[in-house]
Motif scaffolding. Structure first.
Motif, short mmCIF file in Angstrom:
data_model
loop_
_atom_site.label_atom_id
_atom_site.label_comp_id
_atom_site.label_asym_id
_atom_site.label_seq_id
_atom_site.Cartn_x
_atom_site.Cartn_y
_atom_site.Cartn_z
N MET A 182 -3.43 5.61 -1.33
CA MET A 182 -4.55 6.51 -0.57
C MET A 182 -3.73 7.68 -0.26
SD MET A 182 -4.43 4.82 3.10
CE MET A 182 -3.09 4.29 4.19
N TYR B 177 -9.87 5.09 -1.37
CA TYR B 177 -8.85 4.29 -1.68
C TYR B 177 -8.88 3.93 -2.91
CZ TYR B 177 -5.50 0.43 -0.33
OH TYR B 177 -4.68 -0.39 -0.34
N GLU C 198 0.86 -1.38 0.13
CA GLU C 198 -0.04 -0.07 0.06
C GLU C 198 0.74 1.35 -0.07
OE1 GLU C 198 -3.87 0.03 2.27
OE2 GLU C 198 -2.40 0.80 3.90
#
Length: 119
Positions: free
Chosen positions: A52, A38, A9
């Motif tokens: 994000m 997101y 991420e």
């Protein structure tokens, strides 16, 4: 359970610029999930991920890997007992699963992920 890396991420201060850069570099496809603020990353083969807006002011943009665990609550407590600092306690992503984020005793960040049944 082997505890593989299952998700990576990016928390970034400039989501638009990051999406443009990685799409141009790797031809990644994105799935926007506005209900979570997101963007999912579809890489084709291998471990996918997401992007994000960086939720922590003052922290530079960074990538965070997630490891699959069978029981995120138990794994989070085990990490704490081994000297980790829990920076995001167990949190549900409705319909997908649960995660937590820790800082290990050496200062490295790591996420843990437990998928919902059927995921």
């Amino acid at each position: 359970m082997a505890n593989p890396f299952v998700h990576v991420e990016l928390a970034t201060d400039d989501l638009g610029k990051a999406k443009e850069f990685y799409q141009g570099l790797f031809d990644w496809k994105y799935v926007d999930m506005p209900q979570f603020n997101y963007t999912g990353i579809e890489v084709g083969e291998g471990t996918g991920g997401g992007m994000m807006k960086n939720p922590v002011p003052g922290v530079p943009s960074h990538w965070l890997p997630y490891v699959l665990v069978e029981d995120v609550r138990a794994s989070t407590e085990k990490a704490r007992s081994l000297g980790a600092t829990i920076v995001k306690d167990v949190t549900e992503v409705p319909g997908y699963g649960w995660f937590s984020v820790l800082i290990d005793p050496t200062g490295a960040a790591l996420g843990m992920w437990q998928a919902a049944q059927g995921m």
